[in-house]
Scaffold this active site. Structure first.
Site, short mmCIF file in Angstrom:
data_model
loop_
_atom_site.label_atom_id
_atom_site.label_comp_id
_atom_site.label_asym_id
_atom_site.label_seq_id
_atom_site.Cartn_x
_atom_site.Cartn_y
_atom_site.Cartn_z
N GLU A 123 -0.83 -8.79 4.84
CA GLU A 123 -0.56 -9.00 6.27
C GLU A 123 -1.85 -9.06 7.09
O GLU A 123 -1.84 -9.52 8.24
CB GLU A 123 0.35 -7.89 6.81
CG GLU A 123 -0.31 -6.58 7.14
CD GLU A 123 -0.61 -5.69 5.94
OE1 GLU A 123 -0.99 -4.52 6.13
OE2 GLU A 123 -0.46 -6.18 4.79
N HIS B 46 -3.39 -5.77 1.20
CA HIS B 46 -2.80 -5.95 2.54
C HIS B 46 -2.71 -7.44 2.87
O HIS B 46 -3.54 -7.97 3.61
CB HIS B 46 -3.62 -5.20 3.58
CG HIS B 46 -3.41 -3.73 3.57
ND1 HIS B 46 -2.39 -3.11 4.26
CD2 HIS B 46 -4.08 -2.74 2.93
CE1 HIS B 46 -2.45 -1.80 4.06
NE2 HIS B 46 -3.47 -1.55 3.25
N CYS C 49 0.84 -1.20 0.00
CA CYS C 49 0.00 0.00 0.00
C CYS C 49 0.88 1.26 0.00
O CYS C 49 1.49 1.58 -1.00
CB CYS C 49 -0.96 -0.04 1.18
SG CYS C 49 -2.32 1.14 1.07
#
Length: 436
Positions: free
Chosen positions: A409, A407, A277
């Site tokens: 994660e 994302h 991002c």
């Protein structure tokens, strides 16, 4: 995502036609307010039911009451609903629960397979209700853009050599995670790396004074020399800055000491760099993507800019693996589609067709936004930023530098339970395996 589109991808095992829906509500006093003891009892019941795995879905009615709440619950996965009990009141602190229990509670209705709501024998199609629901704000906050850009059919080089680490480690690989003003994903990133078997280290870049900034650059450079990977997490650096985010991170990476340590990480140690991002934005603004090295601003052929729709987008997207020679993607297969959460206002990757063809032929376009047919798409519901040529993930020529808007994660137990998809591409596990 329209109701009809969702309906097409619902698999039979996720269709819960026939399941019971109940309405839980506390006792009320003479002023119409919930009695506290009664409400606490409901909270306790909800906790026990959830722990027993009996709650399939749950929602608290707000404006519009029970009917509006059931409609919104139906929209999620395009289930229909038939009211079997229409003798209810719209009160405070009610809970609508889809439950896996044949006896518990007072039944409100049943889930049905057809995408409609049935109330007192009247049938209303979900698609018609959704149009009415969206219409008032569509002219102010449109949900779609009119993109004319077509995605050319470019042959993908699927015979790219895998990149290997020359110096295998007997201990955990160290991942350095710098935090800038506005970074907000460092903890999720560190958690994901730790879970994958790596050793994350969060480093806060201090910028209050020029001296603190200089000290931060020196300390960061020292730490990077002792690390195997650099991960630039997501966020909104300096409040996304005027005219494009990621610039401050790029300036920091271009400082002489930091630039030298980044080059040493890539060219001498054979390490890895990832930007997610906001981090992706910084990698593009330094030239680390697509070139794999820090360049002057005049040499940059691409950038990331404001979403075509003109506002922040937060949703789940589907990204198809186009090339997997990158160490970050070594545990994926070309053609696999992963569902990934996104949250950004400036995720539109910009490049011309000539550059796109070069990137594709070199295998540097690693992921593209795709529709439910797994085809690259410029439609807002699948490509929320309007990213050119549906590019979601990009790598350097050797794959050791990777940037993406998704994302990866933000994946974990009990997340996105009501949004179908394959979420775990073992992104950080792949990086850890690269060093071992």
């Amino acid at each position: 995502m329209s109701v009809a589109d969702v309906h097409e991808i619902i698999t039979p095992e996720f269709k819960r036609a026939g399941s019971r829906v109940i309405l839980l509500e506390p006792d009320y006093d003479d002023k119409g307010l919930p009695v506290s003891d009664s409400l606490l009892k409901i909270f306790d019941e909800l906790q026990k039911l959830n722990a027993a795995g009996k709650i399939l879905s749950c929602y608290v009615p707000t404006f519009g009451g029970v009917k509006a709440a059931t409609f919104k619950m139906c929209l999620g996965n395009n289930f229909g609903f038939e009211f079997t009990n229409t003798n209810y009141h719209n009160n405070h602190c009610q809970f609508i629960i889809e439950i896996n229990d044949a006896e518990y509670g007072k039944e409100l209705g049943r889930v049905i397979e057809s995408p409609e709501i049935i109330f007192n024998g009247e049938h209303e199609q979900l698609s018609d209700l959704e149009k009415i629901y969206d219409a008032p704000l569509e002219s102010i906050f449109p949900t779609k853009t009119q993109e004319a850009l077509q995605i050319p059919d470019v042959k993908i080089n699927s015979d790219l050599p895998k990149t290997f680490y020359a110096h295998k480690l007997s201990t955990q690989a160290s991942f350095l995670i710098p935090v800038f003003a506005g970074t907000n994903c460092e903890y999720e990133t560190a958690k994901a790396i730790h879970k994958a078997g790596g050793k994350p280290e969060i480093f806060v870049v201090r910028t209050l004074t020029p001296e603190l900034m200089r000290q931060s650059a020196e300390e960061f450079s020292r730490k990077l020399k002792d690390s195997q990977a650099l991960v630039l997490p997501g966020g909104f650096s300096n409040g996304d800055e005027p005219d494009g985010s990621g610039k401050f991170i790029a300036i920091f990476l271009r400082s002489p000491e930091v630039s030298e340590s980044v080059a040493n990480l890539l060219d001498v140690k054979g390490g890895l760099i990832c930007g997610i991002c906001n981090g992706f934005q910084a990698l593009v603004k330094t030239g680390l993507l697509p070139f794999g090295k820090i360049c002057s601003p005049e040499e940059l052929p691409s950038t990331l800019t404001f979403n075509s729709i003109g506002r922040h987008q937060s949703r789940i997207i589907r990204s198809r693996v186009i090339a997997n020679h990158s160490p970050w993607l070594r545990l994926t297969k070309v053609g696999e589609v992963y569902s990934i959460p996104i949250s950004h206002g400036e995720g539109k990757f910009l490049c011309d067709e000539t550059m796109f063809r070069k990137l594709m032929s070199a295998g540097q376009v690693a992921g593209q936004y795709v529709n439910f047919n797994n085809e690259p798409s410029m439609e807002t519901q699948f490509n929320p930023s309007g990213s050119c040529y549906a590019i979601e993930c990009l790598t350097s020529p050797d794959g050791r530098v990777l940037g993406r808007m998704g994302h990866v994660e933000r994946v974990g137990r009990d997340l996105y339970r009501n949004v179908l998809g394959n979420y775990d591409m073992k992104f950080f596990e792949a990086a850890c395996e690269y060093f071992s």
